[in-house]
Scaffold this motif. Sequence first.
Motif, PDB file in Angstrom:
ATOM      1  N   PRO A  51       1.018   5.757   7.040  1.00 51.77           N
ATOM      2  CA  PRO A  51       0.843   4.761   5.980  1.00 51.77           C
ATOM      3  C   PRO A  51       0.407   5.349   4.650  1.00 51.77           C
ATOM      4  O   PRO A  51       0.527   4.700   3.610  1.00 51.77           O
ATOM      5  N   ASN A  52      -0.092   6.579   4.650  1.00 51.56           N
ATOM      6  CA  ASN A  52      -0.570   7.200   3.418  1.00 51.56           C
ATOM      7  C   ASN A  52       0.456   8.122   2.769  1.00 51.56           C
ATOM      8  O   ASN A  52       0.232   8.619   1.666  1.00 51.56           O
ATOM      9  N   ALA A  53       1.567   8.366   3.457  1.00 51.12           N
ATOM     10  CA  ALA A  53       2.577   9.292   2.934  1.00 51.12           C
ATOM     11  C   ALA A  53       3.484   8.585   1.941  1.00 51.12           C
ATOM     12  O   ALA A  53       3.766   7.400   2.072  1.00 51.12           O
ATOM     13  N   ASP A  54       3.941   9.333   0.946  1.00 54.97           N
ATOM     14  CA  ASP A  54       4.854   8.788  -0.048  1.00 54.97           C
ATOM     15  C   ASP A  54       5.681   9.937  -0.596  1.00 54.97           C
ATOM     16  O   ASP A  54       5.342  11.115  -0.419  1.00 54.97           O
ATOM     17  N   LEU A  55       6.746   9.589  -1.306  1.00 60.81           N
ATOM     18  CA  LEU A  55       7.656  10.612  -1.812  1.00 60.81           C
ATOM     19  C   LEU A  55       7.038  11.474  -2.901  1.00 60.81           C
ATOM     20  O   LEU A  55       7.590  12.520  -3.237  1.00 60.81           O
ATOM     21  N   ASP A  56       5.921  11.048  -3.466  1.00 62.32           N
ATOM     22  CA  ASP A  56       5.263  11.843  -4.505  1.00 62.32           C
ATOM     23  C   ASP A  56       3.786  12.043  -4.193  1.00 62.32           C
ATOM     24  O   ASP A  56       2.965  12.186  -5.091  1.00 62.32           O
ATOM     25  N   SER A  57       3.446  12.087  -2.903  1.00 61.70           N
ATOM     26  CA  SER A  57       2.035  12.191  -2.499  1.00 61.70           C
ATOM     27  C   SER A  57       1.512  13.626  -2.504  1.00 61.70           C
ATOM     28  O   SER A  57       0.316  13.846  -2.369  1.00 61.70           O
ATOM     29  N   GLY A  58       2.416  14.607  -2.621  1.00 56.07           N
ATOM     30  CA  GLY A  58       1.978  15.998  -2.608  1.00 56.07           C
ATOM     31  C   GLY A  58       1.643  16.526  -1.231  1.00 56.07           C
ATOM     32  O   GLY A  58       0.946  17.538  -1.097  1.00 56.07           O
ATOM     33  N   LYS A  59       2.165  15.865  -0.189  1.00 58.14           N
ATOM     34  CA  LYS A  59       1.929  16.346   1.168  1.00 58.14           C
ATOM     35  C   LYS A  59       3.100  15.963   2.060  1.00 58.14           C
ATOM     36  O   LYS A  59       3.898  15.078   1.732  1.00 58.14           O
ATOM     37  N   MET A  60       3.200  16.657   3.194  1.00 57.63           N
ATOM     38  CA  MET A  60       4.171  16.329   4.227  1.00 57.63           C
ATOM     39  C   MET A  60       3.443  15.799   5.452  1.00 57.63           C
ATOM     40  O   MET A  60       2.298  16.178   5.710  1.00 57.63           O
ATOM     41  N   SER A  61       4.095  14.931   6.206  1.00 53.96           N
ATOM     42  CA  SER A  61       3.578  14.474   7.492  1.00 53.96           C
ATOM     43  C   SER A  61       4.309  15.236   8.595  1.00 53.96           C
ATOM     44  O   SER A  61       5.540  15.234   8.638  1.00 53.96           O
ATOM     45  N   VAL A  62       3.552  15.902   9.466  1.00 54.47           N
ATOM     46  CA  VAL A  62       4.127  16.638  10.587  1.00 54.47           C
ATOM     47  C   VAL A  62       3.820  15.861  11.860  1.00 54.47           C
ATOM     48  O   VAL A  62       2.653  15.710  12.239  1.00 54.47           O
ATOM     49  N   CYS A  63       4.855  15.329  12.497  1.00 55.79           N
ATOM     50  CA  CYS A  63       4.682  14.494  13.689  1.00 55.79           C
ATOM     51  C   CYS A  63       5.478  15.087  14.837  1.00 55.79           C
ATOM     52  O   CYS A  63       6.627  15.496  14.655  1.00 55.79           O
ATOM     53  N   TRP A  64       4.862  15.124  16.017  1.00 57.66           N
ATOM     54  CA  TRP A  64       5.599  15.566  17.199  1.00 57.66           C
ATOM     55  C   TRP A  64       5.508  14.505  18.284  1.00 57.66           C
ATOM     56  O   TRP A  64       4.484  13.856  18.475  1.00 57.66           O
ATOM     57  N   ALA A  65       6.655  14.326  18.952  1.00 58.25           N
ATOM     58  CA  ALA A  65       6.777  13.266  19.950  1.00 58.25           C
ATOM     59  C   ALA A  65       7.041  13.872  21.321  1.00 58.25           C
ATOM     60  O   ALA A  65       7.821  14.821  21.451  1.00 58.25           O
ATOM     61  N   ARG A  66       6.390  13.303  22.338  1.00 66.08           N
ATOM     62  CA  ARG A  66       6.621  13.701  23.727  1.00 66.08           C
ATOM     63  C   ARG A  66       7.288  12.526  24.437  1.00 66.08           C
ATOM     64  O   ARG A  66       6.623  11.679  25.024  1.00 66.08           O
ATOM     65  N   LEU A  67       8.610  12.483  24.327  1.00 67.24           N
ATOM     66  CA  LEU A  67       9.389  11.369  24.868  1.00 67.24           C
ATOM     67  C   LEU A  67      10.408  11.917  25.866  1.00 67.24           C
ATOM     68  O   LEU A  67      11.069  12.916  25.588  1.00 67.24           O
ATOM     69  N   GLN A  68      10.551  11.263  26.995  1.00 68.22           N
ATOM     70  CA  GLN A  68      11.347  11.804  28.091  1.00 68.22           C
ATOM     71  C   GLN A  68      12.732  11.178  28.220  1.00 68.22           C
ATOM     72  O   GLN A  68      13.615  11.767  28.831  1.00 68.22           O
ATOM     73  N   THR A  69      12.916   9.964  27.668  1.00 72.69           N
ATOM     74  CA  THR A  69      14.214   9.291  27.749  1.00 72.69           C
ATOM     75  C   THR A  69      14.548   8.655  26.414  1.00 72.69           C
ATOM     76  O   THR A  69      13.679   8.479  25.547  1.00 72.69           O
ATOM     77  N   GLU A 104      -0.133   7.933  22.672  1.00 70.14           N
ATOM     78  CA  GLU A 104      -0.275   9.284  23.205  1.00 70.14           C
ATOM     79  C   GLU A 104       0.990  10.109  23.005  1.00 70.14           C
ATOM     80  O   GLU A 104       0.940  11.335  22.978  1.00 70.14           O
ATOM     81  N   GLU A 105       2.134   9.419  22.894  1.00 68.45           N
ATOM     82  CA  GLU A 105       3.400  10.145  22.784  1.00 68.45           C
ATOM     83  C   GLU A 105       3.674  10.680  21.395  1.00 68.45           C
ATOM     84  O   GLU A 105       4.597  11.459  21.201  1.00 68.45           O
ATOM     85  N   LEU A 106       2.891  10.259  20.381  1.00 66.39           N
ATOM     86  CA  LEU A 106       3.170  10.655  19.014  1.00 66.39           C
ATOM     87  C   LEU A 106       1.883  11.077  18.315  1.00 66.39           C
ATOM     88  O   LEU A 106       0.895  10.349  18.313  1.00 66.39           O
ATOM     89  N   ASN A 107       1.902  12.274  17.735  1.00 68.37           N
ATOM     90  CA  ASN A 107       0.757  12.798  16.981  1.00 68.37           C
ATOM     91  C   ASN A 107       1.228  13.233  15.599  1.00 68.37           C
ATOM     92  O   ASN A 107       2.305  13.830  15.463  1.00 68.37           O
TER      93      ASN A 107
END
Length: 265
Positions: A178-196, A216-219
Amino acid sequence: GVPYEIYQTTGEEDILEVVKDAIRCGFTRFVAVGGDGTIQGVASGLIHTDLPLVMIPTGTVNALARELGIPFALDDSVRWWMDSTERRSLDVIEVNGRYYLLNVSVGMAASIMKQVKREDIHRFGVLPYIREALRRMNVSMYRFKITIDGRSLIVRASEIFVANSGILLGLTALRLDPNADLDSGKMSVCWARLQTVFDYVRMAFKIALQPDSKTEELNCVDAGREVRIEANRRVPVQGDGELIGNTPVTMTLIPHALNVIVPPR
């Protein structure tokens, strides 16, 4: 009248170089008419210049235009950009000398893109992606090393998103951060543990219906400058919906690198 030139893409050229050649010839305003791929190509040629990008979205997803609030109707698009003087200075993600506006991801999504033919996308829109996804009932898991601004961590995941905007497919309901934006000066790094594939669908519904809830599946964590992703085997990488290679991959954030004309607020 104002001199102008219309360039129709063929799909074979390097749009970035076409734009740079036009700049050398003295052109000062660029209007990109097309989908996310065309707009990304034109935008790449304008990085590190003061020249603004105007976009008229006519593609399938139009993710960037959705996020910037740019109208899809051709008459409305032409009307506002001729009159608007409002600009936004957007961050971009650089990978191997190429620039991406929305996200770079590694894993399932890029694997699907690798199998889908471009002509099918032009004919049927997003349906070829859905068909290919449904063929993969089980999703591969990988062992990744993620280095974020010099600090490393090891994760097992099916997908890693490095997002400039925090929104998937330009849909505000699918907001990873919710805090990320196209001019926020940061990237969001998200990893998902999904099996199907159905885990992906379930996660999308949860993000849309319960945006503030954690799963739990998304950080997700923030990155301010650079992200490098390595894997235990070669994993496909996509940038803004285009297949761009395999791991390892390094992404660098370039703040306020692109000027875009946007509708008046």
